[in-house]
Design a protein around this motif. Structure first.
Motif, PDB file in Angstrom:
ATOM      1  N   ILE A  69       0.844  -1.201   0.000  1.00 11.60           N
ATOM      2  CA  ILE A  69       0.000   0.000   0.000  1.00 11.60           C
ATOM      3  C   ILE A  69       0.878   1.250   0.000  1.00 11.60           C
ATOM      4  CG2 ILE A  69      -1.788   1.261   1.241  1.00 11.60           C
ATOM      5  CD1 ILE A  69      -2.622  -1.501   2.438  1.00 11.60           C
ATOM      6  N   ALA A  70       0.660   2.097  -1.002  1.00 13.64           N
ATOM      7  CA  ALA A  70       1.441   3.334  -1.146  1.00 13.64           C
ATOM      8  C   ALA A  70       0.885   4.429  -0.251  1.00 13.64           C
ATOM      9  CB  ALA A  70       1.416   3.789  -2.601  1.00 13.64           C
ATOM     10  N   CYS A  74       0.187   8.909  -6.168  1.00 11.45           N
ATOM     11  CA  CYS A  74       1.204   9.092  -7.203  1.00 11.45           C
ATOM     12  C   CYS A  74       2.198   7.917  -7.235  1.00 11.45           C
ATOM     13  CB  CYS A  74       1.946  10.407  -6.996  1.00 11.45           C
ATOM     14  SG  CYS A  74       2.711  10.556  -5.371  1.00 11.45           S
ATOM     15  N   THR A  75       2.126   7.060  -6.238  1.00 11.78           N
ATOM     16  CA  THR A  75       3.009   5.896  -6.154  1.00 11.78           C
ATOM     17  C   THR A  75       2.180   4.641  -6.385  1.00 11.78           C
ATOM     18  OG1 THR A  75       4.336   7.083  -4.533  1.00 11.78           O
ATOM     19  CG2 THR A  75       4.698   4.718  -4.699  1.00 11.78           C
ATOM     20  N   THR A  76       2.636   3.794  -7.304  1.00 12.19           N
ATOM     21  CA  THR A  76       1.877   2.590  -7.643  1.00 12.19           C
ATOM     22  C   THR A  76       2.747   1.349  -7.450  1.00 12.19           C
ATOM     23  OG1 THR A  76       2.486   2.928  -9.948  1.00 12.19           O
ATOM     24  CG2 THR A  76       0.327   3.719  -9.274  1.00 12.19           C
ATOM     25  N   PRO A  77       2.562   0.644  -6.346  1.00  9.56           N
ATOM     26  CA  PRO A  77       3.325  -0.576  -6.129  1.00  9.56           C
ATOM     27  C   PRO A  77       2.695  -1.767  -6.855  1.00  9.56           C
ATOM     28  CG  PRO A  77       2.009  -0.077  -4.200  1.00  9.56           C
ATOM     29  CD  PRO A  77       1.786   1.038  -5.177  1.00  9.56           C
ATOM     30  N   VAL A  78       3.539  -2.663  -7.327  1.00 17.75           N
ATOM     31  CA  VAL A  78       3.087  -3.910  -7.941  1.00 17.75           C
ATOM     32  C   VAL A  78       3.759  -5.041  -7.176  1.00 17.75           C
ATOM     33  CG1 VAL A  78       3.003  -5.319 -10.040  1.00 17.75           C
ATOM     34  CG2 VAL A  78       2.835  -2.816 -10.201  1.00 17.75           C
ATOM     35  N   LYS A 106       8.292   9.089  -0.503  1.00 17.03           N
ATOM     36  CA  LYS A 106       7.077   8.281  -0.454  1.00 17.03           C
ATOM     37  C   LYS A 106       7.397   6.912   0.148  1.00 17.03           C
ATOM     38  CE  LYS A 106       5.024  11.566  -2.693  1.00 17.03           C
ATOM     39  NZ  LYS A 106       4.101  12.451  -2.040  1.00 17.03           N
ATOM     40  N   SER A 107       6.387   6.314   0.777  1.00 21.62           N
ATOM     41  CA  SER A 107       6.586   4.996   1.369  1.00 21.62           C
ATOM     42  C   SER A 107       5.557   4.011   0.847  1.00 21.62           C
ATOM     43  CB  SER A 107       6.505   5.079   2.896  1.00 21.62           C
ATOM     44  OG  SER A 107       5.210   5.485   3.286  1.00 21.62           O
ATOM     45  N   ILE A 108       5.927   2.743   0.900  1.00 19.32           N
ATOM     46  CA  ILE A 108       5.039   1.641   0.554  1.00 19.32           C
ATOM     47  C   ILE A 108       5.088   0.669   1.724  1.00 19.32           C
ATOM     48  CG2 ILE A 108       4.605  -0.282  -1.023  1.00 19.32           C
ATOM     49  CD1 ILE A 108       6.086   1.414  -3.174  1.00 19.32           C
ATOM     50  N   THR A 109       3.930   0.360   2.280  1.00 18.64           N
ATOM     51  CA  THR A 109       3.838  -0.559   3.410  1.00 18.64           C
ATOM     52  C   THR A 109       3.567  -1.963   2.876  1.00 18.64           C
ATOM     53  OG1 THR A 109       3.024   1.217   4.830  1.00 18.64           O
ATOM     54  CG2 THR A 109       2.629  -1.047   5.572  1.00 18.64           C
ATOM     55  N   ILE A 110       4.438  -2.894   3.248  1.00 16.67           N
ATOM     56  CA  ILE A 110       4.367  -4.273   2.776  1.00 16.67           C
ATOM     57  C   ILE A 110       3.829  -5.148   3.902  1.00 16.67           C
ATOM     58  CG2 ILE A 110       5.656  -6.212   1.795  1.00 16.67           C
ATOM     59  CD1 ILE A 110       5.820  -3.547   0.150  1.00 16.67           C
ATOM     60  N   GLN A 120       8.229  -1.211   5.712  1.00 16.68           N
ATOM     61  CA  GLN A 120       8.087  -0.138   4.733  1.00 16.68           C
ATOM     62  C   GLN A 120       9.323  -0.038   3.871  1.00 16.68           C
ATOM     63  OE1 GLN A 120       7.056   3.566   6.701  1.00 16.68           O
ATOM     64  NE2 GLN A 120       4.891   3.138   6.401  1.00 16.68           N
ATOM     65  N   ILE A 121       9.089   0.252   2.587  1.00 12.64           N
ATOM     66  CA  ILE A 121      10.155   0.616   1.674  1.00 12.64           C
ATOM     67  C   ILE A 121       9.893   2.063   1.254  1.00 12.64           C
ATOM     68  CG2 ILE A 121      10.734  -1.710   0.900  1.00 12.64           C
ATOM     69  CD1 ILE A 121       8.914  -1.370  -1.486  1.00 12.64           C
TER      70      ILE A 121
END
Length: 145
Positions: A69-70, A74-78, A106-110, A120-121
Motif C-alpha cells: 500500500i502506497a 502518485c506511487t503505484t506498487p506492484v 514516499k513509502s510503501i507498506t508491505i 516499509q520501503i
C-alpha cells in the motif's frame, strides 16, 4: 501470605506478557529486501519512473505478500501474486508519477500474510520542471557526469 500470592501472580502475569511480545512476528523475519530505500535523484516532471525492490524469502515455508500500500496516489506498487517459495527471490515494483515539481519522499507498506508487523520501503528524489530538467541535463553533460 496474601502479599506473597499477589507478588507471585504479578510475576506470572508479567512473564506471560513478555512471552507474547516475543512471539510477535515482523515481516523482516521472513522476507529480506536487498534495499529498503531508493533515491531516483532528479527526474523530469510528467515522466513516470519505477524501481524494483528485490527480496528473498528467508523463512522455512512459502510466504505471500498480502498487500503493498502506497502512501499516496502518485506511487503505484506492484506486488507478486501467489506464494514465494522458501529461498526464492521476487520483487515489488514501485512506480512513481512525477506530477508535481519539488522533492518527494514516499513509502510503501508491505504486509506479509500471517505476520503481525509490516515493513516499509521508501522512494525519494526531486522532480524538476521541464525547463529546470533541461538545464540540469545540459550542466550534467557539460561536466561529463
Amino acid at each position: 501470605m496474601k502479599k506473597l500470592i499477589l507478588f507471585a501472580s504479578a510475576i506470572a502475569l508479567s512473564v506471560g506478557v513478555f512471552a507474547q511480545e516475543a512471539q510477535v512476528k515482523k515481516a523482516e523475519d521472513v522476507v529480506k529486501f536487498k534495499e529498503l530505500s531508493y533515491d531516483f535523484g532528479k527526474i523530469k516532471q510528467g515522466t513516470p519512473v519505477s524501481h524494483d525492490f528485490a527480496f528473498t524469502n528467508v523463512s522455512s515455508s512459502p510466504v505471500i505478500i498480502e498487500s503493498a500500500i502506497a502512501s499516496c496516489g502518485c506511487t503505484t506498487p506492484v506486488k507478486p501474486e501467489g506464494a514465494i517459495q522458501k529461498g526464492k527471490d521476487d520483487k515489488i515494483t514501485a512506480g512513481f508519477n512525477a506530477a508535481n515539481a519539488g522533492p518527494f519522499n514516499k513509502s510503501i507498506t508491505i504486509k506479509v500474510a500471517g505476520i503481525d508487523l509490516p515493513l516499509q520501503i521508501h522512494i525519494t528524489g526531486e522532480v524538476l520542471t521541464a525547463d529546470a530538467y533541461a538545464k540540469y541535463e545540459a550542466a550534467k553533460n557539460k561536466t561529463g557526469r
